[in-house]
Design an enzyme around this catalytic site. Structure first.
Site, PDB file in Angstrom:
ATOM      1  N   GLU A 130       6.287  11.937  -3.531  1.00 37.74           N
ATOM      2  CA  GLU A 130       7.316  12.991  -3.677  1.00 37.74           C
ATOM      3  C   GLU A 130       8.720  12.410  -3.472  1.00 37.74           C
ATOM      4  O   GLU A 130       9.589  13.057  -2.879  1.00 37.74           O
ATOM      5  CB  GLU A 130       7.063  14.147  -2.702  1.00 37.74           C
ATOM      6  CG  GLU A 130       5.722  14.837  -2.843  1.00 37.74           C
ATOM      7  CD  GLU A 130       5.551  15.549  -4.176  1.00 37.74           C
ATOM      8  OE1 GLU A 130       6.579  15.881  -4.819  1.00 37.74           O
ATOM      9  OE2 GLU A 130       4.390  15.731  -4.593  1.00 37.74           O
TER      10      GLU A 130
HETATM   11  C1  LIG Z   1      -1.828   8.480  -2.998  1.00 37.04           C
HETATM   12  C2  LIG Z   1      -0.738   8.706  -4.016  1.00 37.04           C
HETATM   13  C3  LIG Z   1      -0.700   9.891  -4.719  1.00 37.04           C
HETATM   14  C4  LIG Z   1       0.305  10.108  -5.679  1.00 37.04           C
HETATM   15  N1  LIG Z   1       0.299  11.286  -6.376  1.00 37.04           N
HETATM   16  C5  LIG Z   1       1.204  11.470  -7.358  1.00 37.04           C
HETATM   17  C6  LIG Z   1       1.188  12.675  -8.168  1.00 37.04           C
HETATM   18  O1  LIG Z   1       0.337  13.548  -7.972  1.00 37.04           O
HETATM   19  N2  LIG Z   1       2.106  12.824  -9.153  1.00 37.04           N
HETATM   20  C7  LIG Z   1       3.069  11.848  -9.386  1.00 37.04           C
HETATM   21  O2  LIG Z   1       3.874  12.029 -10.284  1.00 37.04           O
HETATM   22  N3  LIG Z   1       3.110  10.718  -8.636  1.00 37.04           N
HETATM   23  C8  LIG Z   1       2.203  10.502  -7.641  1.00 37.04           C
HETATM   24  N4  LIG Z   1       2.247   9.344  -6.901  1.00 37.04           N
HETATM   25  C9  LIG Z   1       3.273   8.342  -7.207  1.00 37.04           C
HETATM   26  C10 LIG Z   1       4.401   8.390  -6.200  1.00 37.04           C
HETATM   27  O3  LIG Z   1       5.238   9.500  -6.455  1.00 37.04           O
HETATM   28  C11 LIG Z   1       5.150   7.050  -6.278  1.00 37.04           C
HETATM   29  O4  LIG Z   1       4.292   6.049  -5.753  1.00 37.04           O
HETATM   30  C12 LIG Z   1       6.450   7.091  -5.516  1.00 37.04           C
HETATM   31  O5  LIG Z   1       7.410   7.930  -6.127  1.00 37.04           O
HETATM   32  C13 LIG Z   1       7.085   5.676  -5.387  1.00 37.04           C
HETATM   33  O6  LIG Z   1       7.215   5.072  -6.644  1.00 37.04           O
HETATM   34  P1  LIG Z   1       6.654   3.615  -6.866  1.00 37.04           P
HETATM   35  O7  LIG Z   1       5.284   3.531  -6.249  1.00 37.04           O
HETATM   36  O8  LIG Z   1       6.819   3.286  -8.312  1.00 37.04           O
HETATM   37  O9  LIG Z   1       7.602   2.691  -6.002  1.00 37.04           O
HETATM   38  P2  LIG Z   1       8.985   2.009  -6.448  1.00 37.04           P
HETATM   39  O10 LIG Z   1       9.825   3.010  -7.169  1.00 37.04           O
HETATM   40  O11 LIG Z   1       8.713   0.710  -7.113  1.00 37.04           O
HETATM   41  O12 LIG Z   1       9.649   1.750  -5.025  1.00 37.04           O
HETATM   42  C14 LIG Z   1       9.353   0.588  -4.211  1.00 37.04           C
HETATM   43  C15 LIG Z   1      10.339   0.551  -3.059  1.00 37.04           C
HETATM   44  O13 LIG Z   1      11.669   0.366  -3.555  1.00 37.04           O
HETATM   45  C16 LIG Z   1      12.527   1.415  -3.147  1.00 37.04           C
HETATM   46  N5  LIG Z   1      13.450   1.764  -4.217  1.00 37.04           N
HETATM   47  C17 LIG Z   1      13.174   1.904  -5.541  1.00 37.04           C
HETATM   48  N6  LIG Z   1      14.275   2.253  -6.215  1.00 37.04           N
HETATM   49  C18 LIG Z   1      15.284   2.336  -5.323  1.00 37.04           C
HETATM   50  C19 LIG Z   1      16.667   2.652  -5.411  1.00 37.04           C
HETATM   51  N7  LIG Z   1      17.248   2.961  -6.567  1.00 37.04           N
HETATM   52  N8  LIG Z   1      17.408   2.660  -4.272  1.00 37.04           N
HETATM   53  C20 LIG Z   1      16.837   2.345  -3.100  1.00 37.04           C
HETATM   54  N9  LIG Z   1      15.536   2.019  -2.964  1.00 37.04           N
HETATM   55  C21 LIG Z   1      14.757   2.017  -4.047  1.00 37.04           C
HETATM   56  C22 LIG Z   1      11.585   2.562  -2.774  1.00 37.04           C
HETATM   57  O14 LIG Z   1      12.163   3.400  -1.809  1.00 37.04           O
HETATM   58  C23 LIG Z   1      10.359   1.834  -2.239  1.00 37.04           C
HETATM   59  O15 LIG Z   1      10.557   1.518  -0.889  1.00 37.04           O
HETATM   60  C24 LIG Z   1       1.276   9.113  -5.930  1.00 37.04           C
HETATM   61  C25 LIG Z   1       1.255   7.914  -5.188  1.00 37.04           C
HETATM   62  C26 LIG Z   1       0.260   7.697  -4.243  1.00 37.04           C
HETATM   63  C27 LIG Z   1       0.255   6.388  -3.490  1.00 37.04           C
END
Ligand SMILES: Cc1cc2nc3c(=O)[nH]c(=O)nc-3n(C[C@H](O)[C@H](O)[C@H](O)COP(=O)(O)OP(=O)(O)OC[C@H]3O[C@@H](n4cnc5c(N)ncnc54)[C@H](O)[C@@H]3O)c2cc1C
Length: 289
Positions: A130
């Site tokens: 989220e």
């Molecule tokens: C168990 C689970 C259930 C999930 N369920 C859903 C779901 O139902 N629907 C859905 O749509 N998604 C779902 N997700 C996905 C989830 O929303 C994403 O994993 C989350 O938004 C983080 O994105 P990412 O994993 O691509 O990390 P990234 O975006 O790659 O982030 C990696 C790190 O970099 C930081 N970061 C990235 N960009 C920036 C920036 N511009 N400024 C500062 N810091 C930054 C982040 O804070 C994080 O610490 C789920 C994930 C999990 C693990």
């Protein structure tokens, strides 16, 4: 709550002030101030954050149903501003509290049988999905603060300052209000610092974003504790309500004032440190020890 039951049951060591139950082989964990500190942290943040969630839900209602356009606008501004704080601080603290409760169990917290490690794992995901809490913080400082010329954050400052002024005039809440006023001052100073230093280097804002989100969380939950303390004091003075419950609210508010509000100053100083040390190292030096 599991940790509370465990601390009442498990016997280990003796009270610093002398055996509490000399006829037993040891006293319960509950006699140790550090165990109580952990349990109080969980209680103070959980009750404060629940109140903040309910306050947020009320703003969503007021955004649609308040009597005047001005009040609807203010409610929309406040919930827009505070949504990343409620999500980010709420889930960061949720995880902290889960690991702190695990710590109360000692080694039993680490192993699977007592169930605490599953709570920790479950709490961990809320910081990631989220919108990661880092991205929530960026939404707060990069978008919400400056929107409409800072109208929302000014409304929040006014809300806190008004409540502080009213509570300072009442003996039961005067000390809490004075401490919250200092935390509000740290939040206002940090906001000014971003305004003065964010334009010349946007990394200054990114570097302080999470600290700022937590600083605003301390102030927002502080307002909730001020309200709970004021309500408890009013009911006690009127001789109404459950006295033990109301006394517990006052003690927990005092704990929040003494233990959580001072962190506002530390967070302000982190923010004012800016981005320089965070951005200075070449990437390969992160691997050098
Ligand atoms: C168990 C689970 C259930 C999930 N369920 C859903 C779901 O139902 N629907 C859905 O749509 N998604 C779902 N997700 C996905 C989830 O929303 C994403 O994993 C989350 O938004 C983080 O994105 P990412 O994993 O691509 O990390 P990234 O975006 O790659 O982030 C990696 C790190 O970099 C930081 N970061 C990235 N960009 C920036 C920036 N511009 N400024 C500062 N810091 C930054 C982040 O804070 C994080 O610490 C789920 C994930 C999990 C693990």
């Amino acid at each position: 709550q599991n940790a509370v039951h465990y601390a009442r049951d498990r016997r280990q060591g003796r009270a610093l002030t002398g055996p509490a139950e000399p006829n037993e082989k040891a006293d319960t964990l509950f006699v140790h101030p550090d165990v109580r500190r952990m349990l109080m942290e969980g209680k103070a943040w959980t009750e404060g954050l629940r109140a903040l969630c309910l306050w947020g839900a009320l703003q969503v209602d007021l955004e649609h149903k308040a009597g005047s356009e001005e009040d609807r606008q203010t409610a929309a501004d406040l919930i827009g501003l505070l949504t990343p704080v409620i999500k980010g601080v709420g889930t960061d603290k949720g995880y902290d509290i889960a690991t702190t409760a695990q710590q109360v169990y000692g080694g039993h917290g680490y192993i699977q049988e007592w169930g605490m490690e599953q709570y920790v794992r479950d709490a961990r995901i809320a910081q990631i999905y989220e919108g990661t809490n880092g991205v929530q913080a960026m939404d707060l400082v990069g978008r919400k603060l400056a929107q409409n010329g800072g109208r929302a954050v000014q409304a929040f400052f006014k809300l806190v300052a008004d409540e502080v002024a009213a509570a300072k005039a009442v003996e039961a809440t005067a000390d809490f209000a004075a401490r919250l006023e200092r935390a509000l001052g740290d939040l206002q100073a940090s906001t000014m610092w971003f305004m003065a230093n964010g334009m010349k280097n946007p990394n200054n804002v990114g570097a302080g974003a999470v600290a700022y989100m937590h600083l605003m969380g301390i102030v927002a939950v502080g307002v909730m504790w001020l309200r709970m303390a004021a309500a408890a004091a009013r009911l006690i003075a009127a001789g109404e309500g459950d006295r033990a419950f109301l006394d517990a609210k006052l003690v927990t508010a005092r704990f929040f004032a003494e233990r959580a509000l001072p962190n506002a100053g530390a967070l302000r100083r982190q923010i004012e440190g800016g981005a320089e040390a965070i951005m200075a190292l070449p990437e390969e030096m992160f691997l050098a020890a």
